[in-house]
Design an enzyme around this catalytic site. Structure first.
Site, PDB file in Angstrom:
ATOM      1  N   ASP A 115       0.847  -1.167   0.061  1.00  0.00           N
ATOM      2  CA  ASP A 115      -0.031   0.012  -0.015  1.00  0.00           C
ATOM      3  C   ASP A 115       1.029   1.207   0.106  1.00  0.00           C
ATOM      4  O   ASP A 115       2.102   1.177   0.418  1.00  0.00           O
ATOM      5  CB  ASP A 115      -1.031   0.171   1.179  1.00  0.00           C
ATOM      6  CG  ASP A 115      -2.075   0.758   1.119  1.00  0.00           C
ATOM      7  OD1 ASP A 115      -2.145   1.297   0.081  1.00  0.00           O
ATOM      8  OD2 ASP A 115      -2.943   0.968   2.052  1.00  0.00           O
ATOM      9  N   TRP A 162       2.774   7.973  -2.309  1.00  0.00           N
ATOM     10  CA  TRP A 162       4.287   8.300  -2.837  1.00  0.00           C
ATOM     11  C   TRP A 162       4.445   8.971  -3.799  1.00  0.00           C
ATOM     12  O   TRP A 162       4.959   9.892  -3.932  1.00  0.00           O
ATOM     13  CB  TRP A 162       5.007   6.879  -3.207  1.00  0.00           C
ATOM     14  CG  TRP A 162       6.493   6.742  -3.436  1.00  0.00           C
ATOM     15  CD1 TRP A 162       7.606   6.704  -2.452  1.00  0.00           C
ATOM     16  CD2 TRP A 162       6.930   6.846  -4.773  1.00  0.00           C
ATOM     17  NE1 TRP A 162       8.658   6.656  -3.148  1.00  0.00           N
ATOM     18  CE2 TRP A 162       8.607   6.818  -4.461  1.00  0.00           C
ATOM     19  CE3 TRP A 162       6.513   7.033  -6.135  1.00  0.00           C
ATOM     20  CZ2 TRP A 162       9.308   7.064  -5.613  1.00  0.00           C
ATOM     21  CZ3 TRP A 162       7.396   7.318  -7.038  1.00  0.00           C
ATOM     22  CH2 TRP A 162       8.758   7.293  -6.816  1.00  0.00           C
ATOM     23  N   ARG A 207       0.096   9.240 -10.179  1.00  0.00           N
ATOM     24  CA  ARG A 207       0.047   7.937  -9.483  1.00  0.00           C
ATOM     25  C   ARG A 207       0.745   6.896 -10.368  1.00  0.00           C
ATOM     26  O   ARG A 207       1.148   5.784  -9.518  1.00  0.00           O
ATOM     27  CB  ARG A 207      -1.607   7.748  -9.345  1.00  0.00           C
ATOM     28  CG  ARG A 207      -2.197   8.690  -8.307  1.00  0.00           C
ATOM     29  CD  ARG A 207      -3.596   8.382  -8.243  1.00  0.00           C
ATOM     30  NE  ARG A 207      -3.964   6.946  -7.649  1.00  0.00           N
ATOM     31  CZ  ARG A 207      -3.923   6.768  -6.382  1.00  0.00           C
ATOM     32  NH1 ARG A 207      -3.705   7.486  -5.654  1.00  0.00           N
ATOM     33  NH2 ARG A 207      -4.127   5.324  -5.865  1.00  0.00           N
ATOM     34  N   ASN A 229     -10.646  -2.904  -6.286  1.00  0.00           N
ATOM     35  CA  ASN A 229      -9.818  -2.026  -7.118  1.00  0.00           C
ATOM     36  C   ASN A 229     -10.530  -1.572  -8.685  1.00  0.00           C
ATOM     37  O   ASN A 229      -9.941  -0.500  -8.950  1.00  0.00           O
ATOM     38  CB  ASN A 229      -8.454  -2.389  -7.174  1.00  0.00           C
ATOM     39  CG  ASN A 229      -7.578  -2.408  -5.905  1.00  0.00           C
ATOM     40  OD1 ASN A 229      -6.863  -3.296  -5.693  1.00  0.00           O
ATOM     41  ND2 ASN A 229      -7.800  -1.421  -5.228  1.00  0.00           N
ATOM     42  N   TRP A 230     -11.442  -2.374  -8.837  1.00  0.00           N
ATOM     43  CA  TRP A 230     -12.166  -1.795 -10.290  1.00  0.00           C
ATOM     44  C   TRP A 230     -12.787  -0.535  -9.919  1.00  0.00           C
ATOM     45  O   TRP A 230     -13.186   0.013 -11.143  1.00  0.00           O
ATOM     46  CB  TRP A 230     -13.141  -2.930 -10.562  1.00  0.00           C
ATOM     47  CG  TRP A 230     -12.812  -4.206 -10.749  1.00  0.00           C
ATOM     48  CD1 TRP A 230     -12.924  -5.372 -10.047  1.00  0.00           C
ATOM     49  CD2 TRP A 230     -11.861  -4.792 -11.760  1.00  0.00           C
ATOM     50  NE1 TRP A 230     -12.044  -6.446 -10.773  1.00  0.00           N
ATOM     51  CE2 TRP A 230     -11.484  -6.133 -11.701  1.00  0.00           C
ATOM     52  CE3 TRP A 230     -11.425  -3.788 -13.011  1.00  0.00           C
ATOM     53  CZ2 TRP A 230     -10.621  -6.611 -12.821  1.00  0.00           C
ATOM     54  CZ3 TRP A 230     -10.545  -4.618 -13.933  1.00  0.00           C
ATOM     55  CH2 TRP A 230     -10.051  -6.109 -13.792  1.00  0.00           C
ATOM     56  N   ARG A 236     -11.400   2.083  -9.097  1.00  0.00           N
ATOM     57  CA  ARG A 236     -10.548   3.179  -9.262  1.00  0.00           C
ATOM     58  C   ARG A 236     -10.983   3.914 -10.725  1.00  0.00           C
ATOM     59  O   ARG A 236     -11.627   3.244 -11.593  1.00  0.00           O
ATOM     60  CB  ARG A 236      -9.264   2.677  -9.249  1.00  0.00           C
ATOM     61  CG  ARG A 236      -8.883   2.312  -7.698  1.00  0.00           C
ATOM     62  CD  ARG A 236      -7.330   1.985  -7.635  1.00  0.00           C
ATOM     63  NE  ARG A 236      -7.157   1.759  -6.164  1.00  0.00           N
ATOM     64  CZ  ARG A 236      -6.157   2.088  -5.594  1.00  0.00           C
ATOM     65  NH1 ARG A 236      -5.094   2.381  -6.078  1.00  0.00           N
ATOM     66  NH2 ARG A 236      -6.047   1.876  -4.448  1.00  0.00           N
ATOM     67  N   ARG A 270      -5.218  -2.171   8.501  1.00  0.00           N
ATOM     68  CA  ARG A 270      -6.332  -2.985   7.979  1.00  0.00           C
ATOM     69  C   ARG A 270      -6.031  -4.208   7.249  1.00  0.00           C
ATOM     70  O   ARG A 270      -4.875  -4.185   6.780  1.00  0.00           O
ATOM     71  CB  ARG A 270      -7.317  -1.814   7.071  1.00  0.00           C
ATOM     72  CG  ARG A 270      -8.066  -0.973   7.643  1.00  0.00           C
ATOM     73  CD  ARG A 270      -8.804  -0.352   6.585  1.00  0.00           C
ATOM     74  NE  ARG A 270      -8.108   0.180   5.596  1.00  0.00           N
ATOM     75  CZ  ARG A 270      -7.343   1.710   5.595  1.00  0.00           C
ATOM     76  NH1 ARG A 270      -7.715   2.369   6.603  1.00  0.00           N
ATOM     77  NH2 ARG A 270      -7.285   2.228   4.573  1.00  0.00           N
ATOM     78  N   ILE A 271      -7.051  -5.079   7.069  1.00  0.00           N
ATOM     79  CA  ILE A 271      -6.667  -6.267   6.599  1.00  0.00           C
ATOM     80  C   ILE A 271      -7.493  -6.005   4.794  1.00  0.00           C
ATOM     81  O   ILE A 271      -6.724  -6.893   4.154  1.00  0.00           O
ATOM     82  CB  ILE A 271      -7.561  -7.436   7.249  1.00  0.00           C
ATOM     83  CG1 ILE A 271      -7.072  -7.690   8.761  1.00  0.00           C
ATOM     84  CG2 ILE A 271      -7.653  -8.762   6.406  1.00  0.00           C
ATOM     85  CD1 ILE A 271      -5.698  -7.870   8.541  1.00  0.00           C
ATOM     86  N   GLU A 273       0.649 -13.288  12.488  1.00  0.00           N
ATOM     87  CA  GLU A 273       1.203 -12.195  13.008  1.00  0.00           C
ATOM     88  C   GLU A 273       1.165 -11.140  12.232  1.00  0.00           C
ATOM     89  O   GLU A 273       1.473 -11.187  11.174  1.00  0.00           O
ATOM     90  CB  GLU A 273       2.762 -12.446  13.240  1.00  0.00           C
ATOM     91  CG  GLU A 273       2.878 -13.472  14.289  1.00  0.00           C
ATOM     92  CD  GLU A 273       2.347 -13.349  15.768  1.00  0.00           C
ATOM     93  OE1 GLU A 273       2.314 -12.108  16.123  1.00  0.00           O
ATOM     94  OE2 GLU A 273       1.846 -14.146  16.301  1.00  0.00           O
TER      95      GLU A 273
END
Ligand code: FPP
Length: 239
Positions: free
Chosen positions: A13, A18, A26, A61-62, A64, A187-188, A200
């Site tokens: 992520d 960045w 992006r 993600n579709w 986006r 988050r997962i 973990e």
């Protein structure tokens, strides 16, 4: 002390942030993110990790912007083409999880090609989660099991954990030992819901394009210092 994790999964992520921080588009973040993938795969192999699973594109993600989705798909095809020989050189076997039929044909074709060509490799198993969603995976498994019960292929009393595992995309993966998420989000996000039951969790603020081989080593080192109890007491484990 734990041994090295056998299965490491990563939620990569922070590509977009960045790029924003650098005043770039992006796409530049995703391109740099793809370079990080290459380094991390190499380091995971060097570290003797047996399974590395990367969350490359989720079912969410579709939503986006279309241009970004197209860029990500192109980047995937190009990366698969570019990295193919490196995978072979490093004896890495590629596989994927998720709904492949929902992917654009060029991505699906390239993916199937590389999966086929690396299927006899005996080193690390690199799994790309593509068009993947954990809830969708569980729903599909439930549906398949319900169908088999309805048709008397299995009896409801016989349904146990292994029945569920057998119907998951992730059926041939062991449980995740270490789940890493970059960029500071904790988050997962619908990733590997079944297989992370006892994982973990390791959250790091570094944005994915800045994540280095050394950061992977640090995460693994942190993992080896943790005590995994699987419901037992600390005393039971040491006695
Ligand atoms: C999350 O950053 C990243 C993704 C949705 C895609 C991951 C893709 C790559 C690392 C590139 C290529 C992958 C492979 C396997 C070669 P984000 O865009 O959500 O970042 P943000 O949260 O900062 O906007």
């Amino acid at each position: 002390m734990n041994k090295q994790p056998k299965h490491v999964a990563i939620i990569m992520d922070g590509n977009g942030r960045w790029a924003n921080l650098q005043g770039k588009l992006r796409v530049k973040g995703h391109q740099q993110g793809a370079r990080t993938v290459r380094d991390v795969v190499e380091e995971a192999t060097n570290q003797g990790i047996e399974y590395l699973t990367l969350y490359a594109f989720s079912t969410d993600n579709w939503s986006r912007p279309k241009d970004e989705v197209n860029i990500l798909m192109k980047l995937l095809v190009n990366s698969l083409k570019k990295e193919f020989s490196r995978l072979v050189r490093n004896n890495i076997r590629l596989q994927s999880i998720g709904n492949l039929d929902g992917l654009p044909t060029p991505v699906k074709d390239e993916l199937i090609y590389v999966i086929k060509k690396t299927k006899n490799n005996t080193g690390m198993i690199l799994t790309l989660a593509l068009n993947y969603g954990g809830k969708e995976e569980l729903t599909e498994a439930m549906k398949a099991i319900a169908f088999k019960v309805k048709n008397s292929i299995i009896s409801p009393e016989k349904v146990d954990e292994s029945t569920i595992i057998e119907h998951l995309y992730t059926r041939n993966l062991p449980a995740v030992d270490l789940l890493i998420r970059t960029s500071g989000e904790e988050r997962i996000s619908n990733f590997l819901l079944w297989h992370i039951a006892y994982a973990e969790l390791y959250f790091v603020k570094t944005l994915w394009p800045d994540f280095k081989k050394e950061d992977l080593r640090k995460a693994i080192e942190d993992y080896t210092k943790r005590e995994r109890r699987f419901g037992k007491t600390s005393q039971q484990l040491t006695s």
